[in-house]
Write an enzyme that holds these catalytic residues in place. Structure first.
Site, PDB file in Angstrom:
ATOM      1  N   THR A   1       0.814  -1.199   0.000  1.00 40.17           N
ATOM      2  CA  THR A   1       0.000   0.000   0.000  1.00 40.17           C
ATOM      3  C   THR A   1       0.853   1.256   0.000  1.00 40.17           C
ATOM      4  O   THR A   1       1.930   1.273   0.586  1.00 40.17           O
ATOM      5  CB  THR A   1      -0.881  -0.011   1.266  1.00 40.17           C
ATOM      6  OG1 THR A   1      -1.686  -1.175   1.256  1.00 40.17           O
ATOM      7  CG2 THR A   1      -1.759   1.217   1.349  1.00 40.17           C
TER       8      THR A   1
ATOM      9  N   THR B   1       0.183   0.424   6.573  1.00 42.41           N
ATOM     10  CA  THR B   1       0.516  -0.497   5.503  1.00 42.41           C
ATOM     11  C   THR B   1       0.664  -1.885   6.096  1.00 42.41           C
ATOM     12  O   THR B   1       0.962  -2.037   7.279  1.00 42.41           O
ATOM     13  CB  THR B   1       1.818  -0.072   4.782  1.00 42.41           C
ATOM     14  OG1 THR B   1       2.048  -0.916   3.662  1.00 42.41           O
ATOM     15  CG2 THR B   1       3.010  -0.134   5.701  1.00 42.41           C
ATOM     16  N   GLY B   2       0.438  -2.899   5.284  1.00 48.66           N
ATOM     17  CA  GLY B   2       0.525  -4.271   5.778  1.00 48.66           C
ATOM     18  C   GLY B   2      -0.785  -5.010   5.595  1.00 48.66           C
ATOM     19  O   GLY B   2      -1.579  -4.681   4.704  1.00 48.66           O
ATOM     20  N   VAL B   3      -1.027  -5.997   6.418  1.00 47.57           N
ATOM     21  CA  VAL B   3      -2.225  -6.826   6.307  1.00 47.57           C
ATOM     22  C   VAL B   3      -3.430  -6.036   6.822  1.00 47.57           C
ATOM     23  O   VAL B   3      -3.583  -5.807   8.024  1.00 47.57           O
ATOM     24  CB  VAL B   3      -2.065  -8.136   7.084  1.00 47.57           C
ATOM     25  CG1 VAL B   3      -3.348  -8.963   7.007  1.00 47.57           C
ATOM     26  CG2 VAL B   3      -0.898  -8.947   6.516  1.00 47.57           C
ATOM     27  N   GLY B   4      -4.280  -5.627   5.900  1.00 47.99           N
ATOM     28  CA  GLY B   4      -5.374  -4.732   6.225  1.00 47.99           C
ATOM     29  C   GLY B   4      -6.366  -5.289   7.218  1.00 47.99           C
ATOM     30  O   GLY B   4      -6.923  -4.552   8.045  1.00 47.99           O
TER      31      GLY B   4
ATOM     32  N   VAL C   1     -12.272  -6.040   0.136  1.00 49.67           N
ATOM     33  CA  VAL C   1     -11.880  -4.654   0.322  1.00 49.67           C
ATOM     34  C   VAL C   1     -11.033  -4.583   1.588  1.00 49.67           C
ATOM     35  O   VAL C   1     -11.429  -5.101   2.627  1.00 49.67           O
ATOM     36  CB  VAL C   1     -13.100  -3.723   0.444  1.00 49.67           C
ATOM     37  CG1 VAL C   1     -12.666  -2.301   0.782  1.00 49.67           C
ATOM     38  CG2 VAL C   1     -13.905  -3.739  -0.851  1.00 49.67           C
ATOM     39  N   GLY C   2      -9.866  -3.964   1.486  1.00 52.29           N
ATOM     40  CA  GLY C   2      -8.969  -3.886   2.627  1.00 52.29           C
ATOM     41  C   GLY C   2      -9.067  -2.575   3.374  1.00 52.29           C
ATOM     42  O   GLY C   2      -9.968  -1.755   3.152  1.00 52.29           O
ATOM     43  N   ASP C   3      -8.107  -2.358   4.248  1.00 55.00           N
ATOM     44  CA  ASP C   3      -8.130  -1.182   5.114  1.00 55.00           C
ATOM     45  C   ASP C   3      -7.909   0.115   4.359  1.00 55.00           C
ATOM     46  O   ASP C   3      -8.231   1.192   4.863  1.00 55.00           O
ATOM     47  CB  ASP C   3      -7.103  -1.332   6.229  1.00 55.00           C
ATOM     48  CG  ASP C   3      -5.673  -1.438   5.716  1.00 55.00           C
ATOM     49  OD1 ASP C   3      -5.473  -1.977   4.611  1.00 55.00           O
ATOM     50  OD2 ASP C   3      -4.752  -0.999   6.426  1.00 55.00           O
TER      51      ASP C   3
END
Length: 348
Positions: A205, A256-259, A234-236
């Site tokens: 991201t 950033t990273g795993v949402g 849909v992610g963060d």
């Protein structure tokens, strides 16, 4: 007349308010303007934002320009050149927020290059905050955005073909931003997403926040999401309070990273609230990371999540779960890439 008990009760409420006031009225004249962004690819993003900030422009315009810069980059971790979902479709998530808490977002939008600008258009022209999927695309086209061809970039197509051999979804920590960790796969350039041994890839991201000459904050985030996600995920990066949060009295944060792990704690909102309580940006990010880790330390060692924050004084800081996250800073006094502090070094 107030009796002693009532006086003490009122005093106990007043003390925290005075403390907050002291935090919020610090002088902001020395470090503005400034822009910070996630990952080493943020260097070019900051350059685009700085063209606006350095001439007295608004932070909102700057963060949009920065996000658009990376959305224009082909074969990158963000935008239509990014990696598809498991159905071979590239979908984008983005959100934007200004100093007045105006915000807009898109989730799962297809074939529209500048998702961040669609998010801003939603913010400025509709009563809504988020549009998703076909509705988001329809809105974009109706508002003059071009519908791009539905095709994968060469790198994304190769990665997808490689992934189809096993069809296994397993994000790898930081792999998207460190091509050198995959020997023989560096020909795609310094900011290109790295490949797994089977030709597949994961990616991440771009988030950025800025403070302008007027002392106002804004932030934006954009991504093509987790590689080979389930279609419709849909992610963060589309979620206000997770991908980005701005409070013009306190500061702003991005992630950033795993949402999914970020969304569980509304992480950027949490970071800003820690800053409201008087924490430095770095400490606020660290406390949010600790909130994630404390739930399940063993699980936390398997994924990356990082927060990046900027307060009203122009002070910035970051913290990550894993070693490897870096961020970029640009102001009148500095321009550099900074390794974030972290909790675990699981790849060491």
């Amino acid at each position: 007349m107030l009796n002693r008990r009532k006086f003490l009760q009122l005093s106990s409420f007043a003390a925290p308010l005075l403390s907050v006031k002291n935090v919020l009225t610090n002088d902001v004249s020395q470090t503005k303007p400034i822009v910070i962004s996630t990952w080493d690819s943020g260097k070019d993003v900051n350059t685009a934002a700085w063209k606006i900030l350095s001439t007295g422009g608004r932070a909102l315009d700057a963060v949009e320009a920065g996000a658009r810069q990376i959305e224009d980059t082909i074969n990158c971790c963000v935008g239509l050149g990014g990696y598809p979902d498991r159905d071979g479709i590239v979908t984008l998530d983005s959100c934007i927020m200004d100093e007045k808490a105006n915000c807009g977002a898109v989730g799962g939008i297809e074939q529209i290059k500048h998702a961040v600008s669609v998010a801003r258009k939603i913010m400025e022209t509709t009563p809504h905050i988020m549009l998703v999927g076909e509705g988001a695309q329809q809105f974009a086209i109706e508002n003059g955005f071009k519908k791009e061809p539905k095709e994968l970039s060469p790198d994304a197509e190769n990665a997808y073909k490689g992934w189809l051999k096993k069809s296994e979804y397993k994000p790898v920590i930081n792999i998207e931003n460190h091509p050198g960790e995959n020997p023989g796969k560096d020909e795609h350039g310094p900011f290109a997403p790295a490949f797994f041994d089977d030709g597949s890839a994961n990616h991440d991201t771009m988030g950025l926040v800025a403070l302008d000459n007027s002392g106002n904050l804004s932030g934006a985030v954009t991504t093509s999401g987790m590689a080979f996600k389930i279609h419709g995920r849909v992610g963060d990066s589309a979620i206000i309070g997770a991908g980005i949060f701005v409070d013009n009295e306190v500061g702003a944060a991005t992630s950033t990273g795993v949402g999914e792990e970020n969304m569980r704690i509304c992480g950027t909102h949490l970071v800003v609230e820690f800053m409201r309580q008087g924490d430095s940006p770095e400490m606020a990010c660290r406390k949010a990371i600790n909130r994630v880790i404390s739930r399940d330390m063993a699980k936390a060692k398997t994924f990356q999540l990082a927060f990046l924050a900027l307060n009203k004084k122009g002070e910035y800081g970051a913290y990550a779960i894993q070693k490897g996250f870096v961020f970029c800073v640009k102001s009148n006094g500095e321009e550099k890439i900074i390794p974030s502090k972290y909790v675990f070094d699981t790849q060491g």
